[in-house]
Design an enzyme around this catalytic site. Structure first.
Site: not given
Ligand code: PEP
Length: 258
Positions: A11, A13, A101, A103, A173, A179, A219, A240-241
């Site tokens: 993702n 983002k 999601h 967010e 999640e 994040g 994460s 994500g990151g």
């Molecule tokens: C996400 O936004 O779906 C996510 C899992 O982010 P991160 O891996 O950065 O925690």
């Protein structure tokens, strides 16, 4: 583990202009061994404007990496300024789309009902929804997180039949892990993913629930992917990151091959 193919989805983002997205897609493609796709499904989920350029990179390289969107609107067409339809995503060969999601739920007020409308529209248009669920830190500390997450699943899948549900992916999640660098332990993640599967089994029966993929996200990185992916009810990761760096993303894909 039942014979579910693992899925690793990145993702992105709201990151990467078109030139940046093309560079990242090219780096992922360059580091992607062809035989990975025999055993694991891999997808990236860039911002809308990057979808077509990223698809073009993968198609030109003939690399089996799917592309998906991060959001969609459920109406077919019309006066919905700023929105993007399922048909538009399908036309540029999106295979997946995130819905719900955290967010979007937190920052844009997306409700369970809207998540359900989006999932149904995607299914009708032939795109696989990745339905995101997860509890906040206060919810976890309060102890009612399993009830909360299973209620999100129930609401997201309302009115979706067995055949369609089989095509859907669920991503667990925990909001407190997104994040933050604070990953759920494999046991914490497994507890909720197994409760999600039990909820799906209640709705669709064991055969369907055993066929559905449940991802963990929050994460996840190359250092913790192995242990998370070793859990029986975790069928992949929503990253994500770590998906913004080609090498880290590929290392997570490799963990899914083990
Ligand atoms: C996400 O936004 O779906 C996510 C899992 O982010 P991160 O891996 O950065 O925690």
């Amino acid at each position: 583990m039942a014979s579910r193919r693992r899925l690793i989805a990145g993702n992105w983002k709201m990151n990467n202009t078109v030139p940046e997205a093309v560079v990242l897609a090219q780096e992922i493609s360059n580091n992607f061994e062809r035989d990975y796709s025999h055993r694991v499904d891999v997808a990236v989920l860039p911002p809308y404007v990057d979808l077509k350029p990223v698809t073009t990179v993968f198609e030109f390289d003939r690399v089996d990496i799917a592309v998906g969107a991060q959001n969609v609107y459920w109406q077919q067409a019309g006066a919905y300024t700023g929105e993007i339809s399922v048909a538009m995503l399908k036309d540029i060969r999106c295979e997946f789309c995130l819905v719900g999601h955290s967010e979007r739920r937190e920052l844009f007020g997306e409700t369970n009902e809207e998540v359900n409308l989006k999932a149904k529209a995607l299914i009708a248009g032939g795109i696989k929804p990745i339905v995101c669920v997860g509890e906040s830190l206060s919810m976890r500390d309060g102890g009612a997180y399993l009830d909360y997450v299973t209620a999100q699943v129930k609401a997201a899948f309302a009115g979706i039949d067995e055949a369609a549900a089989k095509e859907c992916v669920v991503a667990y999640e925990p909001v407190w892990a997104i994040g933050t660098g604070r990953t759920a332990t494999p046991e914490q993640a497994e507890e909720v993913c197994s409760a999600i599967r039990a909820q799906l089994s209640q709705m669709y029966g064991e055969e369907v629930s055993e066929a559905m993929r449940i991802l963990y996200g929050g994460s996840m990185n190359e250092g913790n992917a192995d242990l998370l992916l070793a859990m029986p009810n975790i069928d992949g990761g929503l990253i994500g990151g770590a998906s913004l760096k080609a090498k880290s993303f590929i290392e997570i894909v490799k963990a899914a091959l083990r």
